[in-house]
Scaffold this active site. Structure first.
Site, PDB file in Angstrom:
ATOM      1  CB  SER A 149      15.505 -26.214  20.098  1.00 38.52           C
ATOM      2  OG  SER A 149      15.702 -26.651  21.197  1.00 38.52           O
ATOM      3  CG  ASP A 244      18.116 -33.882  20.557  1.00 37.52           C
ATOM      4  OD1 ASP A 244      18.020 -34.328  21.461  1.00 37.52           O
ATOM      5  OD2 ASP A 244      17.758 -32.593  19.926  1.00 37.52           O
ATOM      6  CG  HIS A 274      19.426 -30.237  21.212  1.00 37.65           C
ATOM      7  ND1 HIS A 274      18.238 -30.876  20.960  1.00 37.65           N
ATOM      8  CD2 HIS A 274      19.596 -28.885  21.911  1.00 37.65           C
ATOM      9  CE1 HIS A 274      17.247 -29.484  20.902  1.00 37.65           C
ATOM     10  NE2 HIS A 274      17.807 -28.626  21.825  1.00 37.65           N
TER      11      HIS A 274
END
Length: 309
Positions: A149, A244, A274
């Site tokens: 991320s 996502d 995610h």
């Protein structure tokens, strides 16, 4: 989008469990409270450390790092944690780093970069760069960059900046990264209301680390896809969650690197969301992806490219 069909029951159970620790309204709380809740959620999912991994801590410049070693590692992984640049730290991803060390045999150096909004951009980039320079000076056998991320964003920023400055980066493995893709990409529309991360969340996290709340438009140390030159990038492997909004950033980044003559491969994980790294011991699909991730890290550290693109 029919997530009831796209997402299996194991993954839904993970989503519900995450929500029980980190409810949707958490985003409306103070930053201090958000961090407290996130840390408690991460602790609830945290797996025990493997006994074969030795863990030490030190300070590099002003940056805290945690170092994981098992035996005599031939490579080093610099790992940057996720959390939208707002939450997370050494403890939130401790088990992930331990298991990467155990499965690859490589040393893992986790970076405790400063968080926004107290420390706006470029603080996070500067901290990651400081640690990479230290790794280059301290260990002689090459570095694989890895992160999830927001941490994957930092890795890509550092990889681009390293060109012509450091020659130690052997590759990068980016896990559901946010790379600054155009919000008109299909995944931003199709998964605007995805479980675990929505389009509004993405917009918030993109701007939260910007000084004054205004994101730069031509700064590849902020968003990698803002770069004008992708030549000389290290071999890159990306893993996205299919459900996502960030998914298609991987395709845009892959295409940019390949167009400049580099090696880049994108693996899109069907039915995952995610943050699925935290689900690897609960969800079969997540564990399978984690095995692919560690194999990619290990291969890049051996200068092997096993993908056909």
């Amino acid at each position: 989008m029919d997530y009831e069909k796209l997402i299996d029951e194991e993954t839904w159970a993970f989503i519900r469990e995450t929500g029980s620790h980190y409810p949707d309204e958490t985003a409306t709380f103070s930053i201090e409270e958000q961090r407290k809740i996130y840390n408690a959620m991460a602790a609830a999912f945290r797996a025990p450390r493997p006994e074969v991994v030795d863990v030490t801590e030190r300070t590099v410049g002003n940056v805290s790092v945690r170092i994981y070693e098992a035996g005599d590692p031939i490579r080093t992984v610099m790992y940057c944690h996720g959390g939208g640049f707002v939450v997370g730290g050494l403890n939130s991803h401790d088990d992930v780093c331990c298991e990467i060390c155990e499965q690859t045999g490589y040393r893992v150096v986790a970076v405790d970069y400063r968080l926004a909004p107290e420390y706006p951009h470029p603080a996070q980039f500067e901290d990651a760069w400081t640690v990479l320079e230290w790794i280059a000076e301290t260990y002689e056998r090459g570095v694989v960059l890895a992160g999830d991320s927001a941490g994957a964003t930092l890795c890509a920023c550092v990889a681009q900046h390293a060109r012509g400055r450091l020659d130690v980066v052997m590759g990068q493995v980016l896990i559901y990264p946010g790379l600054g893709g155009d919000l008109s990409l299909p995944s931003y529309r199709e998964h605007a209301q995805a479980p675990m991360l929505t389009l509004e969340d993405v917009k918030f996290y993109r701007h939260v680390r910007a000084d004054g709340g205004i994101a730069p438009s031509d700064d590849p140390t902020y968003d990698p896809l803002q770069a004008s030159d992708f030549s000389g990038m290290p071999p890159t492997v990306m893993f996205s969650a299919d459900c996502d909004p960030l998914r298609d950033d991987c395709g845009a980044y892959r295409d940019a690197i390949q167009a400049a003559g580099g090696q880049a491969h994108w693996i899109n994980e069907t039915g995952l969301v995610h943050g699925y790294l935290r689900a690897r011991h609960r969800v079969g699909r997540a564990w399978d992806s984690f095995e692919r991730i560690t194999l990619a890290i290990e291969a890049l550290g051996q200068e092997l490219w096993t993908y056909d693109d």
